[in-house]
Design an enzyme around this catalytic site. Structure first.
Site, PDB file in Angstrom:
ATOM      1  CG  HIS A 142      42.708  51.399  43.790  1.00  0.00           C
ATOM      2  ND1 HIS A 142      43.532  50.659  44.417  1.00  0.00           N
ATOM      3  CD2 HIS A 142      42.470  51.186  42.719  1.00  0.00           C
ATOM      4  CE1 HIS A 142      43.552  49.642  43.547  1.00  0.00           C
ATOM      5  NE2 HIS A 142      42.825  50.022  42.381  1.00  0.00           N
ATOM      6  CG  ASP A 174      41.590  48.428  46.256  1.00  0.00           C
ATOM      7  OD1 ASP A 174      42.376  49.267  47.108  1.00  0.00           O
ATOM      8  OD2 ASP A 174      42.578  47.733  45.694  1.00  0.00           O
TER       9      ASP A 174
END
Length: 192
Positions: free
Chosen positions: A105, A146
């Site tokens: 990410h 995430d």
């Protein structure tokens, strides 16, 4: 026996490229398959360049069948790597590969993560918030965007005159420097 990696990507595949390069002559692991939900994705060309097979799938195949799981199991995949893959991973795939799916990410999670937070959206949010630093997070994948356990983070300083392109560039430098090494470290820890 070499460990086997499958990479999911939706776009250009620059991280996939770095991973393929890293493991091209490795004795530890190999990239065995590239998967994408985008028939136009440049990552397919990159896979071809490395003579790595690829598989294109759609939402129906990914969410409503076990085809992908069967394919990954048949290839005896040890680790699944999401490298710019934007869909939420279905529960069935998480259960078939527990703690064996990782993602990268472009921010320091838990900040700037979640549904819809990818690519330029992340960098623009960081710039809008006038953050003094950003970075990358490599994490395990769970059923939420995430939110999986963090494996590795690297940071860079945001200078007052950094624009979107510069922040993106700094982040990508970290991704390319760390992602393949973190993958190798994880594979070395896995039981044969």
């Amino acid at each position: 026996m070499k460990k086997r990696i499958a990479i999911f990507a939706s776009g250009s595949g620059s991280n996939a490229q770095k991973i393929m390069e890293h493991f091209k002559r490795s004795t530890i692991a190999e990239v065995s398959l590239i998967l994408t939900n985008n028939p136009e994705a440049y990552v397919l060309q990159r896979a071809d360049n490395f003579e790595i097979p690829s598989h294109i799938f759609d939402k129906h195949e990914f969410y409503e069948t076990d085809e992908i799981i069967r394919l990954l199991k048949n290839l005896q995949i040890d680790l699944i790597v999401l490298a710019g893959f934007l869909w939420l991973v279905p529960q069935s795939l998480l259960q078939a590969f527990p703690n064996k799916i990782i993602n990268i990410h472009p921010a320091l999670l838990p900040k700037y993560g979640g549904k819809g937070m990818y690519g330029d959206r992340v960098h623009n949010a960081i710039l809008a918030a006038k953050e003094e630093e950003s970075g990358i997070t490599i994490h395990f994948v769970n059923e939420h965007f995430d939110e999986g356990e963090i494996i590795h983070q690297s940071r860079f300083k945001i200078e007052p005159d950094d624009d979107l392109e510069m922040v993106k560039f700094k982040g990508q430098q970290l991704e390319h420097a760390h992602f393949a090494k973190v993958i190798e470290g994880l594979l070395k820890k896995m039981k044969s």
